[in-house]
Design a protein around this motif. Structure first.
Motif, PDB file in Angstrom:
ATOM      1  N   TRP A  54       3.016  -4.561   9.653  1.00 27.89           N
ATOM      2  CA  TRP A  54       3.913  -5.605  10.146  1.00 27.89           C
ATOM      3  C   TRP A  54       3.244  -6.409  11.251  1.00 27.89           C
ATOM      4  CZ3 TRP A  54       8.092  -6.058   7.188  1.00 27.89           C
ATOM      5  CH2 TRP A  54       8.500  -4.944   6.461  1.00 27.89           C
TER       6      TRP A  54
ATOM      7  N   VAL B  91       9.934   0.228   1.693  1.00 25.36           N
ATOM      8  CA  VAL B  91      10.143  -0.969   2.499  1.00 25.36           C
ATOM      9  C   VAL B  91      11.504  -0.941   3.199  1.00 25.36           C
ATOM     10  CG1 VAL B  91      11.047  -2.439   0.629  1.00 25.36           C
ATOM     11  CG2 VAL B  91       9.892  -3.479   2.588  1.00 25.36           C
TER      12      VAL B  91
ATOM     13  N   GLN C  59       5.851  -8.734   7.042  1.00 27.77           N
ATOM     14  CA  GLN C  59       4.929  -7.798   6.406  1.00 27.77           C
ATOM     15  C   GLN C  59       3.619  -8.521   6.129  1.00 27.77           C
ATOM     16  OE1 GLN C  59       6.380  -5.846   2.861  1.00 27.77           O
ATOM     17  NE2 GLN C  59       4.362  -5.012   2.397  1.00 27.77           N
TER      18      GLN C  59
ATOM     19  N   HIS D   3      11.261   1.209   6.288  1.00 33.06           N
ATOM     20  CA  HIS D   3      10.570   0.469   7.350  1.00 33.06           C
ATOM     21  C   HIS D   3      11.521  -0.525   8.017  1.00 33.06           C
ATOM     22  CE1 HIS D   3       6.063   1.182   6.994  1.00 33.06           C
ATOM     23  NE2 HIS D   3       6.572   1.990   6.066  1.00 33.06           N
TER      24      HIS D   3
ATOM     25  N   LEU E 284       2.385  -1.236   2.604  1.00 26.44           N
ATOM     26  CA  LEU E 284       3.273  -0.260   3.226  1.00 26.44           C
ATOM     27  C   LEU E 284       2.943   1.151   2.794  1.00 26.44           C
ATOM     28  CD1 LEU E 284       6.781  -1.920   2.816  1.00 26.44           C
ATOM     29  CD2 LEU E 284       5.434  -1.759   4.882  1.00 26.44           C
TER      30      LEU E 284
END
Length: 186
Positions: A78, A135, A127, A138, A131
């Motif tokens: 990120w 997702v 993003q 997150h 990852l």
């Protein structure tokens, strides 16, 4: 991409790291609230306030963690933008130190600086990498961490920088249950 809104409840200061113009505490007028500071306070909230597992915090914010006896270093997938303040207003400030025994000012302990007031600001978390994990997991950690931040900047332990950070979505019971399922201690 997730957009966050900061509501300020008092002045704050994120220092430039360099004294200038006779001031000890100088603002960086080019980046009053940098993304690195926002990432740092959100990461601290994830660890200290929410009590999320170290490995999960590292997957979201980047960092080092122990993975079954193997030390792993991961980068955050990120990127935090600098905050865009709606109406910054600058003020100078002074601080002295009082001797507890004599109740007088201590020689050499005058601090001159500046702080900024604003009503609100916006920043985004986007993003930019692959990852490790889900997702939605997150995004839940990012949303919860932002909401857990109550102060930012250099004087936050002295009562400066009180804030509320939210995203555009409501927080509901399902979000709380999902967060607790990730191993938070609260």
């Amino acid at each position: 991409m997730t957009e966050f809104t900061i509501t300020f409840h008092g002045p704050f200061h994120v220092g430039s790291g360099v004294a200038d113009q006779g001031l000890d505490r100088v603002l960086d007028r080019g980046a009053l609230l940098p993304g690195t500071s926002l990432k740092g306070v959100m990461r601290a909230a994830a660890c200290e306030t929410l009590g999320l597992p170290v490995a999960l915090v590292a997957r979201v914010f980047g960092g080092i963690f122990d993975d079954n006896g193997t030390t792993r270093r991961v980068a955050s997938p990120w990127a935090w933008s600098d905050a865009e303040l709606s109406d910054p207003r600058f003020q100078n400030l002074a601080r002295i130190r009082i001797n507890d025994e004599t109740r007088t000012t201590e020689r050499g302990f005058l601090m001159l600086g500046e702080s900024v007031w604003a009503t609100s600001a916006r920043f985004t978390v986007t993003q930019h990498g692959e990852l490790s994990g889900d997702v939605e997991e997150h995004k839940l950690v990012l949303r919860a961490s932002a909401r857990a931040v109550t102060a930012l900047g250099g004087g936050r332990r002295r009562g400066e920088g009180w804030v509320t950070i939210t995203d555009g979505a409501d927080w509901d019971t399902a979000d709380t249950q999902a967060l607790r399922g990730l191993g938070g201690n609260r």
